[in-house]
Design a protein around this motif. Structure first.
Motif, PDB file in Angstrom:
ATOM      1  N   PHE A 162       0.833  -1.199   0.000  1.00 17.90           N
ATOM      2  CA  PHE A 162       0.000   0.000   0.000  1.00 17.90           C
ATOM      3  C   PHE A 162       0.869   1.251   0.000  1.00 17.90           C
ATOM      4  O   PHE A 162       0.649   2.177  -0.777  1.00 17.90           O
ATOM      5  N   HIS A 163       1.860   1.258   0.878  1.00 16.09           N
ATOM      6  CA  HIS A 163       2.721   2.428   1.000  1.00 16.09           C
ATOM      7  C   HIS A 163       3.509   2.691  -0.285  1.00 16.09           C
ATOM      8  O   HIS A 163       3.772   3.840  -0.628  1.00 16.09           O
ATOM      9  N   SER A 164       3.871   1.642  -1.005  1.00 16.44           N
ATOM     10  CA  SER A 164       4.633   1.832  -2.243  1.00 16.44           C
ATOM     11  C   SER A 164       3.786   2.500  -3.327  1.00 16.44           C
ATOM     12  O   SER A 164       4.326   3.101  -4.254  1.00 16.44           O
ATOM     13  N   LEU A 165       2.454   2.419  -3.206  1.00 15.59           N
ATOM     14  CA  LEU A 165       1.561   3.034  -4.200  1.00 15.59           C
ATOM     15  C   LEU A 165       0.913   4.322  -3.712  1.00 15.59           C
ATOM     16  O   LEU A 165       0.292   5.038  -4.497  1.00 15.59           O
ATOM     17  N   ASN A 166       1.009   4.616  -2.427  1.00 13.85           N
ATOM     18  CA  ASN A 166       0.369   5.787  -1.828  1.00 13.85           C
ATOM     19  C   ASN A 166       1.373   6.508  -0.948  1.00 13.85           C
ATOM     20  O   ASN A 166       2.338   5.930  -0.486  1.00 13.85           O
ATOM     21  N   SER A 167       1.088   7.743  -0.680  1.00 13.12           N
ATOM     22  CA  SER A 167       2.056   8.534   0.087  1.00 13.12           C
ATOM     23  C   SER A 167       1.616   8.764   1.534  1.00 13.12           C
ATOM     24  O   SER A 167       1.982   9.762   2.127  1.00 13.12           O
ATOM     25  N   SER A 168       0.838   7.859   2.090  1.00 14.80           N
ATOM     26  CA  SER A 168       0.405   8.022   3.481  1.00 14.80           C
ATOM     27  C   SER A 168       1.602   8.019   4.418  1.00 14.80           C
ATOM     28  O   SER A 168       2.479   7.166   4.314  1.00 14.80           O
ATOM     29  N   GLU A 169       1.619   8.986   5.319  1.00 12.43           N
ATOM     30  CA  GLU A 169       2.697   9.088   6.292  1.00 12.43           C
ATOM     31  C   GLU A 169       2.644   7.964   7.311  1.00 12.43           C
ATOM     32  O   GLU A 169       3.644   7.406   7.700  1.00 12.43           O
ATOM     33  N   SER A 170       1.432   7.661   7.768  1.00 13.99           N
ATOM     34  CA  SER A 170       1.271   6.605   8.758  1.00 13.99           C
ATOM     35  C   SER A 170      -0.150   6.058   8.686  1.00 13.99           C
ATOM     36  O   SER A 170      -1.069   6.741   8.242  1.00 13.99           O
ATOM     37  N   PHE A 171      -0.288   4.815   9.122  1.00  9.96           N
ATOM     38  CA  PHE A 171      -1.581   4.137   9.095  1.00  9.96           C
ATOM     39  C   PHE A 171      -1.502   2.943  10.018  1.00  9.96           C
ATOM     40  O   PHE A 171      -0.460   2.679  10.615  1.00  9.96           O
ATOM     41  N   LYS A 172      -2.582   2.213  10.125  1.00  7.57           N
ATOM     42  CA  LYS A 172      -2.620   1.008  10.954  1.00  7.57           C
ATOM     43  C   LYS A 172      -3.051  -0.167  10.091  1.00  7.57           C
ATOM     44  O   LYS A 172      -3.644   0.019   9.035  1.00  7.57           O
ATOM     45  N   ALA A 173      -2.762  -1.374  10.561  1.00 11.60           N
ATOM     46  CA  ALA A 173      -3.197  -2.595   9.886  1.00 11.60           C
ATOM     47  C   ALA A 173      -3.726  -3.546  10.946  1.00 11.60           C
ATOM     48  O   ALA A 173      -3.186  -3.612  12.054  1.00 11.60           O
ATOM     49  N   GLY A 174      -4.776  -4.266  10.601  1.00 15.72           N
ATOM     50  CA  GLY A 174      -5.343  -5.179  11.578  1.00 15.72           C
ATOM     51  C   GLY A 174      -6.147  -6.290  10.941  1.00 15.72           C
ATOM     52  O   GLY A 174      -6.394  -6.295   9.736  1.00 15.72           O
ATOM     53  N   ILE A 175      -6.548  -7.228  11.784  1.00 11.92           N
ATOM     54  CA  ILE A 175      -7.351  -8.379  11.376  1.00 11.92           C
ATOM     55  C   ILE A 175      -8.708  -8.282  12.054  1.00 11.92           C
ATOM     56  O   ILE A 175      -8.797  -7.962  13.240  1.00 11.92           O
ATOM     57  N   VAL A 176      -9.754  -8.570  11.276  1.00 15.88           N
ATOM     58  CA  VAL A 176     -11.101  -8.690  11.818  1.00 15.88           C
ATOM     59  C   VAL A 176     -11.450 -10.175  11.757  1.00 15.88           C
ATOM     60  O   VAL A 176     -11.681 -10.714  10.681  1.00 15.88           O
ATOM     61  N   PRO A 177     -11.439 -10.863  12.905  1.00 19.74           N
ATOM     62  CA  PRO A 177     -11.736 -12.305  12.902  1.00 19.74           C
ATOM     63  C   PRO A 177     -13.250 -12.549  12.924  1.00 19.74           C
ATOM     64  O   PRO A 177     -13.922 -12.194  13.890  1.00 19.74           O
ATOM     65  N   PHE A 178     -13.789 -13.129  11.861  1.00 18.56           N
ATOM     66  CA  PHE A 178     -15.232 -13.391  11.792  1.00 18.56           C
ATOM     67  C   PHE A 178     -15.699 -14.385  12.842  1.00 18.56           C
ATOM     68  O   PHE A 178     -16.850 -14.367  13.241  1.00 18.56           O
ATOM     69  N   ARG A 179     -14.831 -15.267  13.292  1.00 21.39           N
ATOM     70  CA  ARG A 179     -15.226 -16.274  14.289  1.00 21.39           C
ATOM     71  C   ARG A 179     -15.376 -15.681  15.687  1.00 21.39           C
ATOM     72  O   ARG A 179     -15.897 -16.335  16.574  1.00 21.39           O
ATOM     73  N   SER A 180     -14.896 -14.475  15.871  1.00 27.12           N
ATOM     74  CA  SER A 180     -15.035 -13.834  17.179  1.00 27.12           C
ATOM     75  C   SER A 180     -15.271 -12.332  16.973  1.00 27.12           C
ATOM     76  O   SER A 180     -14.469 -11.507  17.379  1.00 27.12           O
TER      77      SER A 180
END
Length: 118
Positions: free
Chosen positions: A44-62
């Motif tokens: 994502f960062h290689s295609l966009n110039s965002s300074e900072s962001f977060k990444a996470g998982i949404v577990p459907f089982r919980s």
């Protein structure tokens, strides 16, 4: 703040998305989800110039649990360590270094391939 989310249909644990040190992301098989999230972040960062962001998982089982955010070792001003969740240039550089190590080892003829026993 921008957040990259990966929706998982299977089980996920917070321990799979947090690392204690950057080397774990390529050496610990239990950290594959952390590696996957940082791969998405790096692309994502290689295609966009965002300074900072977060990444996470949404577990459907919980779904009653919150988003499991990628966490990595950070430091507070006085030198004490803590978990950091904001992916910035320094985190991407640390991941890139680990990614290069992994790729170099894959193409190193002196290092044999090994089957991982589960």
């Amino acid at each position: 703040m921008l957040m990259i989310l990966d929706y998982k249909t299977g089980y996920a644990k917070i321990s799979e998305v947090e690392i204690g040190e950057w080397g774990e992301i390529i050496t610990d098989p239990d950290k594959i989800k952390a590696f996957q999230m940082m791969s998405y972040a790096y692309m994502f960062h290689s295609l966009n110039s965002s300074e900072s962001f977060k990444a996470g998982i949404v577990p459907f089982r919980s779904l009653e649990k919150e988003v499991f955010l990628f966490g990595y070792p950070g430091t507070v001003g006085n030198g004490t360590s803590r978990k950091e969740n904001v992916i910035n240039t320094q985190a991407l550089d640390a991941f890139k270094e680990q990614l290069h190590q992994l790729l170099y080892s894959l193409f190193d003829l002196q290092i044999p391939f090994e089957a991982k026993v589960e």
